[in-house]
Design a protein around this motif. Structure first.
Motif, PDB file in Angstrom:
ATOM      1  N   ASN A 216      16.608  19.868  13.855  1.00  0.00           N
ATOM      2  CA  ASN A 216      15.800  20.948  13.306  1.00  0.00           C
ATOM      3  C   ASN A 216      15.001  20.569  12.065  1.00  0.00           C
ATOM      4  OD1 ASN A 216      17.822  20.828  11.421  1.00  0.00           O
ATOM      5  ND2 ASN A 216      18.761  22.767  11.988  1.00  0.00           N
ATOM      6  N   ARG A 217      14.965  19.286  11.741  1.00  0.00           N
ATOM      7  CA  ARG A 217      14.132  18.829  10.629  1.00  0.00           C
ATOM      8  C   ARG A 217      13.698  17.393  10.883  1.00  0.00           C
ATOM      9  NH1 ARG A 217      16.581  15.428   7.088  1.00  0.00           N
ATOM     10  NH2 ARG A 217      18.824  15.281   7.158  1.00  0.00           N
ATOM     11  N   VAL A 218      12.610  17.008  10.218  1.00  0.00           N
ATOM     12  CA  VAL A 218      12.091  15.648  10.349  1.00  0.00           C
ATOM     13  C   VAL A 218      13.072  14.683   9.686  1.00  0.00           C
ATOM     14  CG1 VAL A 218      10.205  14.110   9.664  1.00  0.00           C
ATOM     15  CG2 VAL A 218       9.701  16.444  10.457  1.00  0.00           C
ATOM     16  N   LEU A 219      13.405  13.616  10.393  1.00  0.00           N
ATOM     17  CA  LEU A 219      14.312  12.600   9.860  1.00  0.00           C
ATOM     18  C   LEU A 219      13.550  11.613   8.982  1.00  0.00           C
ATOM     19  CD1 LEU A 219      16.284  11.774  13.127  1.00  0.00           C
ATOM     20  CD2 LEU A 219      17.047  13.236  11.244  1.00  0.00           C
ATOM     21  N   THR A 220      14.201  11.146   7.925  1.00  0.00           N
ATOM     22  CA  THR A 220      13.648  10.096   7.073  1.00  0.00           C
ATOM     23  C   THR A 220      14.263   8.766   7.460  1.00  0.00           C
ATOM     24  OG1 THR A 220      15.384  10.270   5.402  1.00  0.00           O
ATOM     25  CG2 THR A 220      13.458  11.736   5.147  1.00  0.00           C
ATOM     26  N   ASP A 221      13.678   7.686   6.965  1.00  0.00           N
ATOM     27  CA  ASP A 221      14.272   6.357   7.186  1.00  0.00           C
ATOM     28  C   ASP A 221      15.706   6.334   6.678  1.00  0.00           C
ATOM     29  OD1 ASP A 221      11.790   5.639   8.147  1.00  0.00           O
ATOM     30  OD2 ASP A 221      11.329   4.241   6.515  1.00  0.00           O
ATOM     31  N   GLU A 222      15.919   6.947   5.517  1.00  0.00           N
ATOM     32  CA  GLU A 222      17.261   6.957   4.919  1.00  0.00           C
ATOM     33  C   GLU A 222      18.246   7.722   5.802  1.00  0.00           C
ATOM     34  OE1 GLU A 222      14.395   7.881   3.172  1.00  0.00           O
ATOM     35  OE2 GLU A 222      14.243   5.898   2.242  1.00  0.00           O
ATOM     36  N   ASP A 223      17.810   8.870   6.351  1.00  0.00           N
ATOM     37  CA  ASP A 223      18.670   9.634   7.268  1.00  0.00           C
ATOM     38  C   ASP A 223      19.091   8.764   8.446  1.00  0.00           C
ATOM     39  OD1 ASP A 223      18.294  12.065   5.843  1.00  0.00           O
ATOM     40  OD2 ASP A 223      16.565  12.611   7.082  1.00  0.00           O
ATOM     41  N   GLN A 224      18.129   8.081   9.014  1.00  0.00           N
ATOM     42  CA  GLN A 224      18.380   7.309  10.224  1.00  0.00           C
ATOM     43  C   GLN A 224      19.313   6.128   9.952  1.00  0.00           C
ATOM     44  OE1 GLN A 224      17.752   8.538  12.979  1.00  0.00           O
ATOM     45  NE2 GLN A 224      17.053   7.068  14.495  1.00  0.00           N
ATOM     46  N   MET A 225      19.087   5.440   8.850  1.00  0.00           N
ATOM     47  CA  MET A 225      19.934   4.281   8.542  1.00  0.00           C
ATOM     48  C   MET A 225      21.335   4.731   8.137  1.00  0.00           C
ATOM     49  SD  MET A 225      17.909   2.155   9.605  1.00  0.00           S
ATOM     50  CE  MET A 225      19.016   0.769   9.450  1.00  0.00           C
TER      51      MET A 225
ATOM     52  N   LEU B  56      12.228   2.905  14.786  1.00  0.00           N
ATOM     53  CA  LEU B  56      11.333   3.298  15.879  1.00  0.00           C
ATOM     54  C   LEU B  56      11.893   4.531  16.588  1.00  0.00           C
ATOM     55  CD1 LEU B  56       8.819   2.839  17.550  1.00  0.00           C
ATOM     56  CD2 LEU B  56      10.086   1.135  18.885  1.00  0.00           C
ATOM     57  N   ILE B  57      13.191   4.553  16.819  1.00  0.00           N
ATOM     58  CA  ILE B  57      13.838   5.705  17.444  1.00  0.00           C
ATOM     59  C   ILE B  57      13.637   6.956  16.587  1.00  0.00           C
ATOM     60  CG2 ILE B  57      16.096   6.695  18.010  1.00  0.00           C
ATOM     61  CD1 ILE B  57      16.864   3.817  19.000  1.00  0.00           C
ATOM     62  N   LYS B  58      13.705   6.793  15.265  1.00  0.00           N
ATOM     63  CA  LYS B  58      13.452   7.917  14.356  1.00  0.00           C
ATOM     64  C   LYS B  58      12.072   8.511  14.609  1.00  0.00           C
ATOM     65  CE  LYS B  58      11.361   7.449  10.789  1.00  0.00           C
ATOM     66  NZ  LYS B  58      10.588   7.176   9.621  1.00  0.00           N
ATOM     67  N   GLU B  59      11.061   7.651  14.787  1.00  0.00           N
ATOM     68  CA  GLU B  59       9.699   8.139  15.064  1.00  0.00           C
ATOM     69  C   GLU B  59       9.661   8.921  16.370  1.00  0.00           C
ATOM     70  OE1 GLU B  59       7.247   7.961  12.876  1.00  0.00           O
ATOM     71  OE2 GLU B  59       8.555   6.847  11.519  1.00  0.00           O
TER      72      GLU B  59
ATOM     73  N   TYR C  59      16.270   5.278  24.242  1.00  0.00           N
ATOM     74  CA  TYR C  59      17.683   5.122  23.891  1.00  0.00           C
ATOM     75  C   TYR C  59      18.436   6.355  24.371  1.00  0.00           C
ATOM     76  CZ  TYR C  59      18.594   8.467  20.116  1.00  0.00           C
ATOM     77  OH  TYR C  59      18.836   9.616  19.402  1.00  0.00           O
ATOM     78  N   GLY C  60      19.740   6.285  24.307  1.00  0.00           N
ATOM     79  CA  GLY C  60      20.580   7.409  24.705  1.00  0.00           C
ATOM     80  C   GLY C  60      21.996   6.923  24.888  1.00  0.00           C
TER      81      GLY C  60
END
Length: 193
Positions: free
Chosen positions: A45-54, A30-33, A86-87
């Protein structure tokens, strides 16, 4: 729930049913979204993927829980036990006893200035309690792009002082934008409490 070894608690209760707790793995997508929807105000500077976030959670956040001198303390920000943002404390320098405040909320909450103001003021209060009362830090600071007048006004209402302007520091939506640095010392917190 994970707990930072450098903190006494995994959850901190604020006023008006606000609280923060150690960042939860199940909050990451959810934070990724939220991050992807608000890239203009982030160092992203780029859209994060689920894999990036995990991967970030597993390689950066999880190890920080057991590091007594971690560089980050990230928290889930709750209102009435529901995740709204979050933060935390980032770029921590344990010798200089300082940290940068990081803050992001659900973008729907940013559409309502009064709500955003209340959220941000409560978050700042919780971060100051952790930083100054528990960790015995001396200084907190922020960097804010000069496209966020409401955010900047809330920082200053709380007591953060403008300490500098980095001219044309970031490139957003086809133009160079200034970046503002604000600071807040433990002595300001003592004076207010």
């Amino acid at each position: 729930m994970e707990m930072y070894t450098c903190l006494m608690h995994s959850k901190y209760q604020g006023k008006n049913s606000y609280s923060v707790q150690s960042l939860s793995e199940h909050d990451m997508l959810l934070i990724k979204e939220w991050r992807n929807a608000q890239m203009d105000v982030l160092r992203q500077n780029r859209v994060l993927t689920d894999e990036d976030q995990m991967r970030y959670y597993q390689q950066v956040v999880e190890p920080s829980y057991t590091d007594n001198e971690t560089k980050i303390i990230l928290v889930s920000f709750l209102k009435d036990e529901q995740l709204i943002g979050y933060g935390g404390l980032t770029n921590i320098d344990w010798i200089a006893k300082r940290a940068e405040i990081s803050f992001l909320v659900d973008p729907t909450r940013t559409l309502h200035p009064a709500q955003y103001k209340q959220d941000f003021l409560q978050f700042l209060d919780l971060m100051c309690t952790i930083a100054f009362c528990e960790l015995q830090f001396n200084r907190l600071f922020t960097e804010t792009y000069d496209i966020r007048p409401l955010h900047i006004s809330i920082l200053e209402q709380f007591g953060f002082r403008l300490e500098g302007r980095m001219k044309q520091h970031i490139y957003i939506r086809g133009e160079f934008v200034d970046s503002l640095l604000h600071g807040y010392l433990k002595e300001y917190w003592k004076d207010e409490k």
